[in-house]
Design a protein around this motif. Structure first.
Motif, mmCIF file in Angstrom:
data_model
loop_
_atom_site.group_PDB
_atom_site.id
_atom_site.type_symbol
_atom_site.label_atom_id
_atom_site.label_comp_id
_atom_site.label_asym_id
_atom_site.label_seq_id
_atom_site.Cartn_x
_atom_site.Cartn_y
_atom_site.Cartn_z
ATOM 1 N N LYS A 186 0.813 -1.223 0.000
ATOM 2 C CA LYS A 186 0.000 0.000 0.000
ATOM 3 C C LYS A 186 0.845 1.271 0.000
ATOM 4 O O LYS A 186 0.519 2.265 0.663
ATOM 5 C CB LYS A 186 -0.946 0.014 1.207
ATOM 6 N N THR A 187 1.942 1.211 -0.764
ATOM 7 C CA THR A 187 2.743 2.430 -0.900
ATOM 8 C C THR A 187 1.983 3.476 -1.696
ATOM 9 O O THR A 187 1.958 4.661 -1.345
ATOM 10 C CB THR A 187 4.082 2.113 -1.587
ATOM 11 N N ASP A 188 1.362 3.048 -2.803
ATOM 12 C CA ASP A 188 0.468 3.936 -3.555
ATOM 13 C C ASP A 188 -0.905 3.850 -2.917
ATOM 14 O O ASP A 188 -1.528 2.780 -2.874
ATOM 15 C CB ASP A 188 0.392 3.498 -5.020
ATOM 16 N N TYR A 189 -1.368 4.977 -2.425
ATOM 17 C CA TYR A 189 -2.599 4.971 -1.654
ATOM 18 C C TYR A 189 -3.420 6.198 -2.024
ATOM 19 O O TYR A 189 -2.877 7.271 -2.258
ATOM 20 C CB TYR A 189 -2.267 4.975 -0.159
ATOM 21 N N GLY A 227 7.744 2.862 4.673
ATOM 22 C CA GLY A 227 7.799 4.314 4.591
ATOM 23 C C GLY A 227 8.554 4.935 5.755
ATOM 24 O O GLY A 227 8.708 4.342 6.825
ATOM 25 N N THR A 239 4.038 8.925 11.012
ATOM 26 C CA THR A 239 4.336 7.561 10.578
ATOM 27 C C THR A 239 3.205 6.966 9.749
ATOM 28 O O THR A 239 3.102 5.736 9.631
ATOM 29 C CB THR A 239 4.573 6.642 11.797
ATOM 30 N N ASP A 240 2.365 7.793 9.161
ATOM 31 C CA ASP A 240 1.164 7.293 8.480
ATOM 32 C C ASP A 240 1.492 6.261 7.404
ATOM 33 O O ASP A 240 0.906 5.173 7.365
ATOM 34 C CB ASP A 240 0.378 8.453 7.862
ATOM 35 N N THR A 241 2.417 6.607 6.504
ATOM 36 C CA THR A 241 2.760 5.685 5.418
ATOM 37 C C THR A 241 3.405 4.423 5.963
ATOM 38 O O THR A 241 3.070 3.309 5.551
ATOM 39 C CB THR A 241 3.710 6.364 4.416
ATOM 40 N N ARG A 242 4.320 4.582 6.897
ATOM 41 C CA ARG A 242 4.996 3.424 7.466
ATOM 42 C C ARG A 242 4.004 2.485 8.142
ATOM 43 O O ARG A 242 4.069 1.258 7.983
ATOM 44 C CB ARG A 242 6.040 3.876 8.480
ATOM 45 N N ARG A 244 0.819 2.145 7.557
ATOM 46 C CA ARG A 244 -0.003 1.486 6.535
ATOM 47 C C ARG A 244 0.777 0.360 5.861
ATOM 48 O O ARG A 244 0.253 -0.736 5.641
ATOM 49 C CB ARG A 244 -0.462 2.515 5.507
ATOM 50 N N ASN A 245 2.050 0.618 5.571
ATOM 51 C CA ASN A 245 2.915 -0.411 4.986
ATOM 52 C C ASN A 245 3.074 -1.601 5.930
ATOM 53 O O ASN A 245 3.022 -2.758 5.511
ATOM 54 C CB ASN A 245 4.301 0.152 4.689
#
Length: 339
Positions: A186-189, A227, A239-242, A244-245
Motif C-alpha cells: 500500500k505504498t500507492d494509496y 515508509g 508515521t502514516d505511510t509506514r 499502513r505499509n
C-alpha cells in the motif's frame, strides 16, 4: 562553659538537619514517575502526535536518566530518592536486560543479511564488495536506485548466482530463486493510485517475496522497505505511510503458506513500536533471540536505534550481529539461522 556551648550548637545543628528520608522529595517523585512512565509506556495513546509510538521507539534511551538521577540523589544525600530508583531500574532491566548479554550460539545452516544501501551512496561498488565478503548466503538490499542497480548486479554477481529486483528492493542468493513477486504494501494509496500504469507502480515497488531453494528445503524470504518516520513540530511523530505499509506487510506474511519464513528489511521502526504488532505477533526478531546487545543500525555514524530488522518464523536464529559500516547512512545487519 565553652565546651557546653559547643555541645549545644552541635545538638541544635543535628536537630535542624533534614532527615535523609525527607530530603529530595521532588527528586524522589521524578524518579518514581520515570519508572511508571517506562512501566506503562504501552498505555500512552497515539492520538496526539503519535506520542506512544515515539516513546516505544526511544524507550531504551530512557535508561540514561537512571545514572543521572542516582548522581543527583547521592549529591542531595536523599535516601528516599535512592530507594525510589529501584522502580525504574527493575522496569528497565525487565524490558531490556535480556539484550545486555550475548545470546548467540555456534552453528547454523545459512547466513542472511540486509542492508539499506542508501540512495545517495557514493560508493556502491565498494558497498557491494563488502557485503559479498560478509559471508551471507542470502542478501537483501533496499533503497536501490536505477543508477546504482547495474553496479550492484555486476559486483554481487561474482558471488551470488541468483538475484531478483522489484523496484527499489532486491534479493541476491547462492541458491535458486522462484515464485518471486512484488508485495503490495500500500505504498500507492488514495484515489489516484489506481490510475497509475502498472509499470510505473512496479518501478517504485518497496517489497518483494521469493522462495529460496536451500539445501535444507524451501525458505520464503520477504524483502521490504517501509515508509519513513519523521518528527514534525506540527504533527509530532509522523508515521502514516509506514504504519499502513506495516499493516499490509503483516497481512501478507500471515497468508504465507511456507512454514519457514524470513523477513529482511528496513522497517523504519523498532520492534518495540506498537505499529508492528501485526508482524511481531507472527515473527521473532533474530536480534532479540540470538543477538549481542541492542544491535543498533541507524544512523551509521552514531547508531541509536535498530530499524533494520531480520524477523523469522519456523526457523531458529543462532546468532545476529551488525556488519561494519559502508558508505550508507545505515549499518548492514546479519543473522545465522538453522532448522
Amino acid at each position: 562553659m565553652g565546651v557546653w556551648r559547643a555541645r549545644v550548637r552541635r545538638t541544635a545543628h543535628a536537630v535542624s538537619r533534614p532527615d535523609p528520608w525527607k530530603r529530595g522529595l521532588v527528586l524522589t517523585v521524578l524518579t518514581l514517575l520515570l519508572g511508571l512512565f517506562m512501566l506503562l509506556h504501552a498505555r500512552i495513546p497515539n492520538r496526539v502526535g503519535n506520542l506512544g509510538s515515539l516513546v516505544d521507539t526511544l524507550l531504551p534511551w530512557f535508561g540514561v536518566f537512571i545514572p543521572v538521577l542516582l548522581a543527583a540523589a547521592l549529591w542531595r544525600r536523599s535516601a528516599s530518592a535512592v530507594a525510589a530508583l529501584l522502580l525504574p531500574v527493575l522496569v528497565w532491566l525487565n524490558l531490556f536486560g535480556g539484550l545486555l548479554g550475548d545470546k548467540s550460539h555456534p552453528g547454523g545452516d545459512l547466513t542472511v543479511a540486509e542492508h539499506n544501501v542508501g540512495a545517495g551512496n557514493p560508493d556502491p561498488a565498494g558497498t557491494a564488495r563488502a557485503l559479498a565478503a560478509s559471508g551471507a548466503d542470502v542478501l537483501a538490499l533496499v533503497e536501490l536506485t536505477e543508477k546504482a542497480r547495474g553496479t550492484y548486479e555486476k559486483e554481487l554477481g561474482k558471488t551470488y548466482r541468483y538475484h531478483a529486483v522489484r523496484g527499489t528492493v532486491g534479493l541476491w542468493s547462492k541458491w535458486p530463486l522462484s515464485d518471486t513477486r512484488q508485495v503490495d504494501i500500500k505504498t500507492d494509496y488514495g484515489p489516484l493510485a489506481a490510475t497509475k500504469p502498472a509499470d510505473v507502480r512496479s518501478a517504485y515497488a518497496r517489497a518483494l517475496r521469493s522462495t529460496v531453494a536451500t539445501d535444507r528445503g524451501p525458505l520464503a524470504v520477504y524483502v521490504a522497505h517501509l515508509g519513513s518516520a519523521r518528527v514534525n513540530p506540527r504533527v509530532g511523530f509522523w508515521t502514516d505511510t509506514r504504519d499502513r505499509n506495516a499493516q499490509a506487510l503483516g497481512q501478507a506474511v500471515s497468508t504465507e503458506r511456507n512454514e519457514r519464513v524470513v523477513l529482511l528489511g528496513d522497517l523504519n521502526g523498532t520492534t518495540e513500536d506498537r505499529a508492528f504488532d501485526g508482524i511481531t505477533s507472527r515473527m521473532r526478531s533474530a536480534q532479540d533471540v540470538a543477538g549481542d546487545g541492542f544491535g543498533f543500525s541507524w544512523p551509521a555514524t552514531f547508531p541509536m536505534v535498530r530499524i533494520d530488522q531480520i524477523m523469522v518464523r519456523g526457523v531458529t536464529p543462532e546468532s545476529s550481529w551488525v556488519l561494519p559500516a559502508t558508505r550508507s547512512d545505515h549499518l548492514p545487519v546479519a543473522a545465522r539461522i538453522s532448522w
